[in-house]
Design a protein around this motif. Structure first.
Motif, PDB file in Angstrom:
ATOM      1  N   LYS A   1     -11.017   0.809  -4.462  1.00 45.08           N
ATOM      2  CA  LYS A   1     -10.462   2.044  -3.880  1.00 45.08           C
ATOM      3  C   LYS A   1      -8.933   1.968  -3.752  1.00 45.08           C
ATOM      4  O   LYS A   1      -8.359   2.249  -2.700  1.00 45.08           O
ATOM      5  CB  LYS A   1     -11.087   2.319  -2.497  1.00 45.08           C
ATOM      6  CG  LYS A   1     -12.601   2.505  -2.538  1.00 45.08           C
ATOM      7  CD  LYS A   1     -13.123   2.947  -1.184  1.00 45.08           C
ATOM      8  CE  LYS A   1     -14.582   3.341  -1.200  1.00 45.08           C
ATOM      9  NZ  LYS A   1     -15.511   2.369  -1.760  1.00 45.08           N
ATOM     10  N   LEU A   2      -8.311   1.562  -4.847  1.00 47.72           N
ATOM     11  CA  LEU A   2      -6.848   1.464  -4.850  1.00 47.72           C
ATOM     12  C   LEU A   2      -6.275   2.838  -5.214  1.00 47.72           C
ATOM     13  O   LEU A   2      -6.148   3.180  -6.385  1.00 47.72           O
ATOM     14  CB  LEU A   2      -6.381   0.409  -5.861  1.00 47.72           C
ATOM     15  CG  LEU A   2      -6.814  -1.024  -5.582  1.00 47.72           C
ATOM     16  CD1 LEU A   2      -6.426  -1.949  -6.731  1.00 47.72           C
ATOM     17  CD2 LEU A   2      -6.178  -1.523  -4.284  1.00 47.72           C
ATOM     18  N   SER A   3      -5.937   3.611  -4.185  1.00 47.93           N
ATOM     19  CA  SER A   3      -5.490   4.987  -4.455  1.00 47.93           C
ATOM     20  C   SER A   3      -4.027   5.032  -4.901  1.00 47.93           C
ATOM     21  O   SER A   3      -3.523   6.082  -5.268  1.00 47.93           O
ATOM     22  CB  SER A   3      -5.690   5.840  -3.209  1.00 47.93           C
ATOM     23  OG  SER A   3      -4.991   5.231  -2.150  1.00 47.93           O
ATOM     24  N   ASN A   4      -3.342   3.892  -4.853  1.00 43.45           N
ATOM     25  CA  ASN A   4      -1.918   3.888  -5.239  1.00 43.45           C
ATOM     26  C   ASN A   4      -1.693   3.346  -6.657  1.00 43.45           C
ATOM     27  O   ASN A   4      -0.594   2.932  -6.997  1.00 43.45           O
ATOM     28  CB  ASN A   4      -1.087   3.072  -4.234  1.00 43.45           C
ATOM     29  CG  ASN A   4      -1.573   1.633  -4.091  1.00 43.45           C
ATOM     30  OD1 ASN A   4      -2.708   1.329  -4.430  1.00 43.45           O
ATOM     31  ND2 ASN A   4      -0.718   0.762  -3.592  1.00 43.45           N
ATOM     32  N   VAL A   5      -2.766   3.348  -7.479  1.00 42.31           N
ATOM     33  CA  VAL A   5      -2.628   2.823  -8.848  1.00 42.31           C
ATOM     34  C   VAL A   5      -3.058   3.865  -9.877  1.00 42.31           C
ATOM     35  O   VAL A   5      -4.125   4.476  -9.751  1.00 42.31           O
ATOM     36  CB  VAL A   5      -3.504   1.558  -9.049  1.00 42.31           C
ATOM     37  CG1 VAL A   5      -3.420   1.066 -10.487  1.00 42.31           C
ATOM     38  CG2 VAL A   5      -3.083   0.456  -8.097  1.00 42.31           C
ATOM     39  N   GLU A   6      -2.202   4.066 -10.864  1.00 39.13           N
ATOM     40  CA  GLU A   6      -2.569   4.877 -12.035  1.00 39.13           C
ATOM     41  C   GLU A   6      -2.502   3.963 -13.249  1.00 39.13           C
ATOM     42  O   GLU A   6      -1.682   3.038 -13.275  1.00 39.13           O
ATOM     43  CB  GLU A   6      -1.555   5.990 -12.265  1.00 39.13           C
ATOM     44  CG  GLU A   6      -1.759   7.197 -11.410  1.00 39.13           C
ATOM     45  CD  GLU A   6      -0.628   8.180 -11.606  1.00 39.13           C
ATOM     46  OE1 GLU A   6       0.002   8.184 -12.684  1.00 39.13           O
ATOM     47  OE2 GLU A   6      -0.370   8.912 -10.648  1.00 39.13           O
TER      48      GLU A   6
ATOM     49  N   PRO B   1       0.799  -1.236   0.000  1.00 36.58           N
ATOM     50  CA  PRO B   1       0.000   0.000   0.000  1.00 36.58           C
ATOM     51  C   PRO B   1       0.825   1.277   0.000  1.00 36.58           C
ATOM     52  O   PRO B   1       0.318   2.333  -0.377  1.00 36.58           O
ATOM     53  CB  PRO B   1      -0.829  -0.122   1.289  1.00 36.58           C
ATOM     54  CG  PRO B   1      -0.111  -1.115   2.134  1.00 36.58           C
ATOM     55  CD  PRO B   1       0.599  -2.049   1.219  1.00 36.58           C
ATOM     56  N   THR B   2       2.104   1.196   0.394  1.00 31.96           N
ATOM     57  CA  THR B   2       2.890   2.444   0.422  1.00 31.96           C
ATOM     58  C   THR B   2       3.663   2.654  -0.883  1.00 31.96           C
ATOM     59  O   THR B   2       4.374   3.638  -1.026  1.00 31.96           O
ATOM     60  CB  THR B   2       3.891   2.439   1.597  1.00 31.96           C
ATOM     61  OG1 THR B   2       4.777   1.336   1.404  1.00 31.96           O
ATOM     62  CG2 THR B   2       3.196   2.313   2.940  1.00 31.96           C
ATOM     63  N   CYS B   3       3.539   1.711  -1.807  1.00 30.69           N
ATOM     64  CA  CYS B   3       4.188   1.891  -3.114  1.00 30.69           C
ATOM     65  C   CYS B   3       3.166   2.498  -4.087  1.00 30.69           C
ATOM     66  O   CYS B   3       1.963   2.355  -3.887  1.00 30.69           O
ATOM     67  CB  CYS B   3       4.631   0.547  -3.693  1.00 30.69           C
ATOM     68  SG  CYS B   3       5.902  -0.268  -2.729  1.00 30.69           S
ATOM     69  N   THR B   4       3.663   3.142  -5.137  1.00 33.16           N
ATOM     70  CA  THR B   4       2.752   3.625  -6.182  1.00 33.16           C
ATOM     71  C   THR B   4       2.989   2.815  -7.447  1.00 33.16           C
ATOM     72  O   THR B   4       4.131   2.503  -7.785  1.00 33.16           O
ATOM     73  CB  THR B   4       2.980   5.122  -6.480  1.00 33.16           C
ATOM     74  OG1 THR B   4       4.373   5.331  -6.679  1.00 33.16           O
ATOM     75  CG2 THR B   4       2.477   5.990  -5.362  1.00 33.16           C
TER      76      THR B   4
END
Ligand SMILES: C[S@@+](CC[C@H](N)C(=O)[O-])C[C@H]1O[C@@H](n2cnc3c(N)ncnc32)[C@H](O)[C@@H]1O
Length: 361
Positions: free
Chosen positions: A173-178, A148-151
């Motif tokens: 709700k994966l806020s660390n994924v683009e 979770p702390t990686c992007t």
């Protein structure tokens, strides 16, 4: 003769009205732009602009050139769009296709093998990671939740798959994924952009896996790692054994080869990574062994992942006359028998992890 880049300059000056703003759009310095304009004028042997008080005004012939530029650049853009569409169609030649059934199969596959593949998919906190060929996000969900702390930046050629992946990312709700559309053979990222790269079930489908690994190397920082997971259909064996079942697996290998891929690439990860220059290459086989004491794997892997994959190539096998329909269907029935009471099924995935050396060679 003048070149297309000269037409681009003329068109930009016409649209922006000033050399300064045209230069900004073209990522040139005003003096570089001015120099190129002079080159154009000397090639043509006529002035394209009148210059007065820092302002540029088209000469009569310059105005004609500008109008021709607009038409020609419009045609060039059209061709570029057609090339783009063609490449997407090439991606659509991807053997398993992009149907809803295949999307579900990729999710089933990812769920059923997540423990085998991802128990060690961990990166240091804060790392920026490229997931190359993320497809519908089947692996993304596991690696992004586990770190979770990686992007993560998930990229794929298929816009359709990225849209499905975007829905999943939103739902979970994966806020660390683009996510973004990219061609792995020529990524838009600068060199050394990512701390790590992850790629799963992609190299087996591409005609030039080394070229893709080289491009991944380019965007990886020295000292960063690459993780590659691939299958190897040659590692498939089962009970009860059946020549028909083996034959349908071989048909899949053949079809994949005809489409430019290699279904037996898992065993080649070590030499591939070494050839491209990666160091400390470690490849570990991840064998899935299924019997009826593991009902979740019987359903999730033998039936919904492997047999579903083979069933999915039926039409192409018939169209290419690789097998007659009755033999193909017999092979499928025999594969299904390996998931019934007393049956067993084995398949091996390969996971390679390697480092890009700090000193580039
Ligand atoms: C079998 S899917 C795997 C997707 C995902 N990694 C997974 O494990 O579920 C292979 C993916 O690679 C993508 N792909 C193949 N060639 C590509 C290329 N040149 N550039 C970007 N993506 C590509 C396909 O569009 C497809 O989504």
């Amino acid at each position: 003769m003048f070149e297309i880049r000269h037409l681009v300059l003329v068109d930009a000056i016409d649209r922006h009205g000033t050399l300064k703003r045209a230069a900004q759009e073209l990522h040139l310095s005003p003096s570089a732009l001015s120099h190129q304009l002079k080159q154009l004028e000397s090639t043509l042997g006529i002035p394209v602009f009148h210059r007065s008080g820092g302002q540029l005004h088209f000469t009569a012939l310059g105005r004609e050139l500008c109008e021709a530029a607009r038409t020609i650049l419009g045609q060039v853009k059209e061709i570029e769009e057609r090339v783009d569409t063609y490449k997407t169609t090439q991606a659509d030649r991807y053997i398993h296709g992009y149907s809803a059934t295949e999307t579900q199969r990729l999710y089933d596959q990812a769920h059923s093998i997540a423990d085998f593949i991802h128990w060690d998919s961990h990166w240091e906190s804060g790392a920026h990671i490229l997931e190359a060929g993320c497809g519908v996000g089947a692996q993304t969900q596991t690696i992004a939740r586990q770190n979770p702390t990686c992007t993560f930046v998930g990229v794929d050629l298929s816009q359709k798959s990225l849209e499905v992946a975007a829905e999943l990312v939103k739902d979970l709700k994966l806020s660390n994924v683009e996510l973004q559309r990219e061609d792995l053979t020529r990524l838009s990222f600068p060199r050394h952009h990512f701390d790590h790269v992850f790629v799963c079930f992609v190299l087996e489908h591409v005609p030039a896996p080394r070229d893709i690994l080289r491009e991944l190397w380019r965007v990886l920082r020295p000292g960063g790692t690459i993780t590659v997971v691939e299958g190897d259909h040659g590692s498939t064996y089962f009970h009860p054994d059946s020549a028909y079942a083996r034959q349908v697996v071989a048909a899949q290998v053949e079809l994949q080869a005809q489409n430019g891929g290699d279904a037996n690439i898992g065993r080649q990860l070590y030499p591939l990574l070494r050839e491209v220059g990666f160091a400390e290459v470690g490849v570990s086989p991840r064998q899935i062994y299924v019997d009826d004491s593991k009902p979740a794997l019987v359903q999730g892997f033998t039936r919904d992942t492997f047999t579903a994959m083979i069933r999915g190539i039926a039409e192409e096998v018939y169209a290419k006359k690789l097998l007659p329909e009755h033999e193909f269907q017999r092979g499928i029935r025999d594969l299904e028998r390996t998931a019934a009471g007393g049956g067993t099924f084995c398949y091996t995935f390969f996971k390679g992890v390697a480092i890009k050396p700090k000193e580039e060679t």
